[in-house]
Design a protein around this motif. Structure first.
Motif, mmCIF file in Angstrom:
data_model
loop_
_atom_site.group_PDB
_atom_site.id
_atom_site.type_symbol
_atom_site.label_atom_id
_atom_site.label_comp_id
_atom_site.label_asym_id
_atom_site.label_seq_id
_atom_site.Cartn_x
_atom_site.Cartn_y
_atom_site.Cartn_z
ATOM 1 N N ARG A 120 0.789 -1.216 0.000
ATOM 2 C CA ARG A 120 0.000 0.000 0.000
ATOM 3 C C ARG A 120 0.826 1.271 0.000
ATOM 4 O O ARG A 120 0.275 2.357 0.127
ATOM 5 N N LEU A 139 -6.024 -0.989 9.166
ATOM 6 C CA LEU A 139 -6.087 -2.309 8.532
ATOM 7 C C LEU A 139 -5.838 -3.435 9.527
ATOM 8 O O LEU A 139 -6.495 -4.459 9.483
ATOM 9 N N ARG A 151 -15.489 -5.762 4.891
ATOM 10 C CA ARG A 151 -14.470 -5.254 3.980
ATOM 11 C C ARG A 151 -13.097 -5.231 4.642
ATOM 12 O O ARG A 151 -12.101 -5.664 4.074
ATOM 13 N N GLU A 166 -9.800 -7.474 3.641
ATOM 14 C CA GLU A 166 -8.539 -6.854 3.280
ATOM 15 C C GLU A 166 -7.426 -7.323 4.219
ATOM 16 O O GLU A 166 -6.324 -7.657 3.801
ATOM 17 N N GLN A 198 -6.152 -10.640 3.315
ATOM 18 C CA GLN A 198 -5.224 -10.616 2.183
ATOM 19 C C GLN A 198 -3.802 -10.322 2.633
ATOM 20 O O GLN A 198 -2.860 -10.990 2.245
#
Lengths: 200, 273, 200
Positions: A99, A110, B119, B123, B126
């Motif tokens: 990213r 994340l 979502r 992510e 992954q």
């Protein structure tokens, strides 16, 4: 003296991977295309030799490295670097690698956890670096990976990172097995009976 | 079997079993292995063989909270991140209990309260897997090695012209180390500084040089030294030099400054008793 | 994996020449005579390759070395080789970057050592420059960083320089850490009754 031998010598003498750019810079009397051709010839001939080390493309350049399957012999006399990376380091590295450029807050969003410590230790290991500041309020620092990252993990460039897996592959359980049990509608009702008690 | 077990069996399948598995593995180890709330959620989804795109939020929430409770019962510190996720799950759950509103303008897509979480989970999944793949590669210095024997001709030639190789982090860190080494207050409490004479310092340096063959300047100036002490050390070194008791070396331009006892140097062959 | 390849790998990865004794010690599963034979085979095959490096016997053992007649090429590395910063250059550069404009005396006050040489070399590398003279007795020179400094570190401007605080912030715990008892505080009592039963 043949061009392949000269290139081999230059790569062998260098202490990091040598890029095509640097080779052409060091060998102005040779044509860049010839250098490129000689390089791939060298890679092939060392592969064909099937010896204890080979010429590999890594971190934007070429370097002689031992073949991984010889590890068991090398460790008999070369001190290996400490342990493998922790899961949190690897996750954070992966996020930064795929990213970049990105901020600490983005990494943390994340991963769902504080990442200050991990980022700092990756900075200290020179696997990631500060790229500058993001042009948003607060001007947070932005991070990216380094050449050392590619070197350590034996990657040619960022494009050769493993492709991100599509989500369907999460697990290989056949679809029908879960379908019957957990349609949300009903599941919800039943679960209700015991869950709330936890928080009353 | 008691009611608690039955309740959960009735509702689904083997969540209890999966929780038990975790426990039998030696729970503290197992619990510590979760690398944050996302990791724990993914684990629960996998264990229950759930569809990540259609998470039964009630089941997951309950199991998630059970784990947190377990951590607490085991006196493990529950990081704030885990609690934030717990709150998120509870919020999603409560929103799912509400009758579905008429889709509001502008956010039809987000009708499912789970959408955002799903979502993020997808992510995260992954990157987690990518991380595992990257980590499984043959690592330089562990599985793969380069030539460590430096080219003699090259190490000798230090170059001042070439491109510079240093990172921003190293620059800031150098500054931090420097400021840490000489704390601000030390500039001001010269009066309170211990009385350490040049003679004392000379003795100290000499005894250090008896233990080792060489001493680096940075070793002599310890982190906790006051400015005055640094100056005394420096003067002591100058004095030692004048007395020809030590010799000063610098291997490279701007390199570290080394001190060696002058006597040993003269004898050529170091091993002294 | 053939014995010659194993030996080749070991010699390549070693930081000094490797003797026959050392090789037989590291490879107890192989016969010393076989190792000796493999070694001379290796020497011969690398010679036959006629590449940029060869396996030579030097004091105390065998070592891969670039061929002496290639030295003119090897030295070209020096010209393009990236030079690493010494700790003292880095420290001095950091002081100038963060405290500019400042005088040599001010740098030395912070570092506690003479910095004349370091400043001079930073000037030569064009990483710092003389901004002028300070209006105090003695009119000492004042220093600041250059455009090249920004380029080396990939910075847009001096404002993009990360601050100490930002690096230290990596060690900070995120704010929400404080909300200790979020959902569980109340649940505690009731939960006790059914949760433990789950694990019996």
């Amino acid at each position: 003296m043949s061009l392949p031998a000269i290139i081999e010598c230059l790569i062998f003498a260098a202490d990091t991977a040598v890029s095509l750019d640097r080779l052409s810079e060091m060998l102005p009397e040779f044509d860049r295309d010839d250098i490129r051709t000689a390089l791939s010839g060298l890679v092939g001939s060392h592969e064909a030799r099937d010896g204890g080390f080979q010429l590999v493309e890594v971190a934007g350049g070429w370097q002689f490295r031992t073949r991984p399957d010889f590890q068991q012999y090398v460790v008999r006399h070369v001190k290996t670097k400490a342990s493998r990376f922790s899961q949190s380091s690897l996750e954070t590295l992966a996020i930064v690698a795929y990213r970049q450029p990105l901020t600490r807050a983005e990494v943390e969003h994340l991963r769902g956890v504080d990442c200050g410590g991990v980022l700092k230790s990756l900075l200290e290991k020179r696997l990631i670096r500060i790229l500058g500041k993001k042009d948003i309020p607060g001007r947070p620092l932005i991070y990216g990976t380094t050449k050392e990252f590619l070197e350590v993990f034996g990657l040619k460039d960022l494009k050769s990172l493993p492709t991100l897996k599509e989500i369907q592959a999460l697990d290989d359980v056949p679809q029908y097995e879960r379908q019957e049990e957990l349609p949300l509608g009903q599941g919800e009702g039943t679960a209700e009976e015991d869950t709330p008690s936890l928080f009353e | 079997m008691n009611s608690g077990v039955q309740a959960s069996l009735r509702n689904g399948r083997e969540e209890t079993q999966t929780l038990l598995d975790g426990l039998h593995d030696g729970y503290s180890v197992h619990l510590d292995a979760f690398d944050g709330p996302m990791d724990l959620l993914l684990h629960l989804i996998r264990k229950n063989e759930l569809d990540i795109c259609n998470i039964p939020i009630a089941v997951i929430t309950r199991q998630y909270l059970d784990y947190i409770k377990l951590m607490k019962n085991l006196n493990l510190e529950v990081a704030g991140d885990f609690l934030v996720m717990a709150a998120t799950l509870l919020q999603i759950k409560s929103r799912m209990l509400l009758p579905l509103d008429e889709p509001e303008e502008g956010e039809e897509e987000e009708a499912d309260p789970r959408a955002e979480l799903i979502r993020r989970l997808m992510e995260y999944q992954q990157y987690k897997e990518a991380g595992l793949l990257i980590g499984a590669r043959a690592l330089l210095g562990r599985e793969v090695f380069v030539r460590t024997c430096a080219e003699p001709f090259l190490t000798a030639a230090r170059n001042e012209e070439g491109p510079l190789e240093v990172s921003l982090f190293e620059l800031v860190d150098a500054f931090r180390v420097l400021l840490d080494r000489i704390p601000a207050e030390h500039f001001h409490d010269v009066a309170a500084a211990e009385t350490f004479s040049i003679a004392d310092c000379i003795n100290e340096v000499l005894s250090l040089l008896q233990e080792r063959d060489s001493v680096q300047f940075d070793d002599l100036v310890r982190d906790d030294f006051t400015r005055e002490r640094v100056i005394v050390t420096f003067l002591a070194l100058l004095e030692l030099c004048r007395l020809k008791l030590i010799r000063i070396f610098q291997n490279s331009h701007e390199g570290s400054i080394w001190f060696v006892p002058a006597v040993i140097q003269d004898i050529e062959d170091p091993p002294l008793p």
